[in-house]
Design a protein around this motif. Structure first.
Motif, PDB file in Angstrom:
ATOM      1  N   GLU A   1     -11.620   6.154   3.778  1.00 32.46           N
ATOM      2  CA  GLU A   1     -11.337   6.926   2.560  1.00 32.46           C
ATOM      3  C   GLU A   1     -11.186   8.413   2.872  1.00 32.46           C
ATOM      4  OE1 GLU A   1     -10.591   5.258   0.110  1.00 32.46           O
ATOM      5  OE2 GLU A   1     -11.579   3.329   0.374  1.00 32.46           O
ATOM      6  N   LEU A   2     -11.994   8.925   3.781  1.00 27.70           N
ATOM      7  CA  LEU A   2     -11.868  10.329   4.192  1.00 27.70           C
ATOM      8  C   LEU A   2     -10.528  10.568   4.882  1.00 27.70           C
ATOM      9  CD1 LEU A   2     -15.490  10.964   5.530  1.00 27.70           C
ATOM     10  CD2 LEU A   2     -14.462  11.964   3.469  1.00 27.70           C
ATOM     11  N   ALA A   3     -10.112   9.600   5.699  1.00 24.11           N
ATOM     12  CA  ALA A   3      -8.811   9.719   6.354  1.00 24.11           C
ATOM     13  C   ALA A   3      -7.684   9.730   5.321  1.00 24.11           C
ATOM     14  CB  ALA A   3      -8.612   8.578   7.341  1.00 24.11           C
ATOM     15  N   HIS A   4      -7.833   8.922   4.252  1.00 24.80           N
ATOM     16  CA  HIS A   4      -6.841   8.932   3.165  1.00 24.80           C
ATOM     17  C   HIS A   4      -6.695  10.344   2.588  1.00 24.80           C
ATOM     18  CE1 HIS A   4      -7.766   4.421   2.231  1.00 24.80           C
ATOM     19  NE2 HIS A   4      -7.224   4.591   3.419  1.00 24.80           N
ATOM     20  N   LEU A   5      -7.836  10.991   2.358  1.00 27.70           N
ATOM     21  CA  LEU A   5      -7.814  12.329   1.759  1.00 27.70           C
ATOM     22  C   LEU A   5      -7.161  13.341   2.693  1.00 27.70           C
ATOM     23  CD1 LEU A   5     -11.397  12.390   0.168  1.00 27.70           C
ATOM     24  CD2 LEU A   5      -9.217  11.952  -0.976  1.00 27.70           C
ATOM     25  N   GLY A   6      -7.453  13.236   3.993  1.00 25.57           N
ATOM     26  CA  GLY A   6      -6.819  14.133   4.953  1.00 25.57           C
ATOM     27  C   GLY A   6      -5.318  13.921   5.005  1.00 25.57           C
ATOM     28  N   GLY A   7      -4.889  12.668   4.996  1.00 23.10           N
ATOM     29  CA  GLY A   7      -3.463  12.377   4.995  1.00 23.10           C
ATOM     30  C   GLY A   7      -2.787  12.849   3.715  1.00 23.10           C
ATOM     31  N   ALA A   8      -3.453  12.650   2.581  1.00 18.29           N
ATOM     32  CA  ALA A   8      -2.891  13.076   1.300  1.00 18.29           C
ATOM     33  C   ALA A   8      -2.697  14.591   1.263  1.00 18.29           C
ATOM     34  CB  ALA A   8      -3.800  12.634   0.160  1.00 18.29           C
ATOM     35  N   LEU A   9      -3.690  15.322   1.765  1.00 17.94           N
ATOM     36  CA  LEU A   9      -3.583  16.785   1.802  1.00 17.94           C
ATOM     37  C   LEU A   9      -2.411  17.212   2.675  1.00 17.94           C
ATOM     38  CD1 LEU A   9      -4.713  19.581   1.115  1.00 17.94           C
ATOM     39  CD2 LEU A   9      -6.236  19.362   3.091  1.00 17.94           C
ATOM     40  N   MET A  10      -2.234  16.553   3.816  1.00 21.09           N
ATOM     41  CA  MET A  10      -1.107  16.879   4.686  1.00 21.09           C
ATOM     42  C   MET A  10       0.213  16.600   4.001  1.00 21.09           C
ATOM     43  SD  MET A  10       0.350  17.976   7.363  1.00 21.09           S
ATOM     44  CE  MET A  10      -1.075  18.366   8.383  1.00 21.09           C
ATOM     45  N   GLY A  11       0.301  15.480   3.254  1.00 26.18           N
ATOM     46  CA  GLY A  11       1.539  15.164   2.555  1.00 26.18           C
ATOM     47  C   GLY A  11       1.932  16.253   1.572  1.00 26.18           C
ATOM     48  N   TYR A  12       0.952  16.754   0.835  1.00 27.98           N
ATOM     49  CA  TYR A  12       1.219  17.819  -0.134  1.00 27.98           C
ATOM     50  C   TYR A  12       1.631  19.116   0.573  1.00 27.98           C
ATOM     51  CZ  TYR A  12       0.356  21.498  -3.555  1.00 27.98           C
ATOM     52  OH  TYR A  12       0.490  22.599  -4.363  1.00 27.98           O
ATOM     53  N   LEU A  13       0.873  19.499   1.597  1.00 24.05           N
ATOM     54  CA  LEU A  13       1.148  20.755   2.299  1.00 24.05           C
ATOM     55  C   LEU A  13       2.480  20.709   3.042  1.00 24.05           C
ATOM     56  CD1 LEU A  13      -2.402  21.599   3.723  1.00 24.05           C
ATOM     57  CD2 LEU A  13      -1.240  22.638   1.756  1.00 24.05           C
ATOM     58  N   TYR A  14       2.802  19.545   3.600  1.00 24.85           N
ATOM     59  CA  TYR A  14       4.050  19.437   4.358  1.00 24.85           C
ATOM     60  C   TYR A  14       5.258  19.707   3.463  1.00 24.85           C
ATOM     61  CZ  TYR A  14       7.710  17.475   7.333  1.00 24.85           C
ATOM     62  OH  TYR A  14       8.855  17.304   8.083  1.00 24.85           O
ATOM     63  N   ILE A  15       5.267  19.112   2.285  1.00 27.31           N
ATOM     64  CA  ILE A  15       6.411  19.289   1.383  1.00 27.31           C
ATOM     65  C   ILE A  15       6.461  20.721   0.838  1.00 27.31           C
ATOM     66  CG2 ILE A  15       7.474  18.544  -0.770  1.00 27.31           C
ATOM     67  CD1 ILE A  15       7.718  16.554   1.553  1.00 27.31           C
TER      68      ILE A  15
ATOM     69  N   LYS B   1      15.137  21.256  -8.155  1.00 28.99           N
ATOM     70  CA  LYS B   1      15.546  20.622  -9.413  1.00 28.99           C
ATOM     71  C   LYS B   1      14.929  19.236  -9.538  1.00 28.99           C
ATOM     72  CE  LYS B   1      19.666  19.507 -12.147  1.00 28.99           C
ATOM     73  NZ  LYS B   1      21.156  19.557 -12.186  1.00 28.99           N
ATOM     74  N   ILE B   2      14.852  18.507  -8.418  1.00 34.97           N
ATOM     75  CA  ILE B   2      14.217  17.190  -8.433  1.00 34.97           C
ATOM     76  C   ILE B   2      12.756  17.308  -8.811  1.00 34.97           C
ATOM     77  CG2 ILE B   2      13.508  15.255  -6.969  1.00 34.97           C
ATOM     78  CD1 ILE B   2      16.094  15.663  -5.392  1.00 34.97           C
TER      79      ILE B   2
ATOM     80  N   ALA C   1       6.005  12.127  -1.188  1.00 34.42           N
ATOM     81  CA  ALA C   1       7.062  11.700  -2.103  1.00 34.42           C
ATOM     82  C   ALA C   1       6.761  12.141  -3.530  1.00 34.42           C
ATOM     83  CB  ALA C   1       7.217  10.180  -2.039  1.00 34.42           C
ATOM     84  N   ALA C   2       5.490  12.042  -3.939  1.00 33.74           N
ATOM     85  CA  ALA C   2       5.108  12.453  -5.293  1.00 33.74           C
ATOM     86  C   ALA C   2       5.229  13.959  -5.470  1.00 33.74           C
ATOM     87  CB  ALA C   2       3.676  12.006  -5.584  1.00 33.74           C
ATOM     88  N   THR C   3       5.017  14.720  -4.407  1.00 35.12           N
ATOM     89  CA  THR C   3       5.188  16.171  -4.469  1.00 35.12           C
ATOM     90  C   THR C   3       6.662  16.545  -4.515  1.00 35.12           C
ATOM     91  OG1 THR C   3       3.140  16.441  -3.187  1.00 35.12           O
ATOM     92  CG2 THR C   3       4.597  18.354  -3.341  1.00 35.12           C
ATOM     93  N   LEU C   4       7.465  15.799  -3.774  1.00 31.90           N
ATOM     94  CA  LEU C   4       8.894  16.074  -3.695  1.00 31.90           C
ATOM     95  C   LEU C   4       9.623  15.703  -4.970  1.00 31.90           C
ATOM     96  CD1 LEU C   4      11.315  16.903  -1.882  1.00 31.90           C
ATOM     97  CD2 LEU C   4      11.406  14.524  -1.115  1.00 31.90           C
TER      98      LEU C   4
END
Length: 312
Positions: A199-213, A289-290, A157-160
């Motif tokens: 915490e490591l799982a958080h980082l893996g999920g965060a990276l996926m969120g960025y890459l997915y968008i 634009k968003i 969401a933050a990337t989008l």
């Protein structure tokens, strides 16, 4: 998704395009089930058996154990024990999931949650088996919780839409990109602490969120395989419908007949496109634009197009 929160949650499995509330409902149901089981088995003197039972649904760091319980790579992301653990995960899932649902739709929200959970599990296993720091604990480490999937949605969401603002208690208005950055940095700082696996799982999920968008903006949806699996199970559990053979014949009338109806329905949607339909190119432009100026910079027409597209 315009009813109250509790109405949507109560009817989560009766509504279509409602993955946000389905995810919350599944997490709550699983938590309640295991909570009741834990209390009853502990009181009955079977606490050790309960601990052994729930471990079969948690994500192990050991590759040997993962081979004999491969389902845990999916089950762990819906499993919680502590009340505050599930409370904060579901709050973040709801707040940031609403943004993903609004901009990208229900299916992409579910895709991102599942992909984030998978990425978090794989990153957790990878680091535990490669880093010398964890060599003595890899065999006994287990992980549970929706945090990796939730982090994927938060960062996605933050990337989008990075400039969307949340009003936080004591802090006031804060752009969500700063919220995401704060929690990612916090997880990195705690990745050598008592909850290193989570915490490591958080980082893996965060990276996926960025890459997915970022990949989605290029027209590549990494969630297609997840979506196909989800559709398979949806169709699998749908009530069986009787198969009806239908034949068509050429209509005698020149207009107003139904002779070509079956053929028209089988053509691709791209052959006849209503003038008011929004194209993928327009949506990509709106999303760009968003990302650059924020949601408030959109015109009423752009917001309408984005909303209509998100319901597909």
């Amino acid at each position: 998704m315009y009813n109250s929160f509790w109405d949507n949650l109560r009817n989560a499995f009766k509504q279509q395009e409602n993955s946000l509330y389905k995810l919350i409902a599944i997490n709550l149901i699983v938590w309640l089930g295991f909570m009741v089981m834990r209390v009853l088995m502990t009181i009955g003197g079977f606490g050790d058996i309960y601990g052994s039972l729930i471990s079969w649904f948690m994500m192990p760091a050991s590759l040997d154990r993962l081979l004999i319980q491969p389902w845990s790579i999916f089950t762990y992301m819906f499993l919680h024990e502590g009340f505050f653990h599930i409370l904060f995960n579901m709050l973040f899932l709801y707040w940031f999931g609403l943004l993903i649902h609004q901009y990208l739709g229900s299916r992409k929200l579910a895709n991102l949650y599942i992909l984030g959970g998978l990425a978090g599990a794989l990153f957790y296993v990878l680091i535990y088996n490669l880093a010398p720091y964890f060599s003595n604990s890899v065999g006994s480490s287990l992980m549970l919780g929706a945090s990796a999937g939730v982090f994927a949605i938060v960062v996605g969401a933050a990337t989008l839409t990075p400039n969307t603002t949340f009003f936080l208690l004591l802090l006031g208005p804060v752009r969500i990109k700063y919220i995401a950055i704060f929690y990612v940095v916090l997880s990195f700082a705690n990745s050598a602490g008592a909850n290193a696996g989570g915490e490591l799982a958080h980082l893996g999920g965060a990276l996926m969120g960025y890459l997915y968008i970022t990949q989605l903006r290029r027209g590549i949806d990494w969630g297609v395989p997840v979506q196909k699996v989800g559709l398979f199970f949806e169709n699998l559990f749908k009530p069986n419908r009787s198969k009806v053979k239908v034949s068509y014949r050429k209509a005698k009338s020149k207009s107003g007949g139904f002779g070509n109806f079956g053929r028209a329905q089988s053509t691709k949607a791209t052959t006849i496109k209503p003038s008011g339909e929004t194209s993928q190119e327009e949506i990509d432009r709106i999303l760009d634009k968003i990302a650059e100026k924020g949601y408030d910079a959109l015109s009423k027409e752009e917001k309408r197009k984005l909303f209509e597209f998100s319901k597909k």
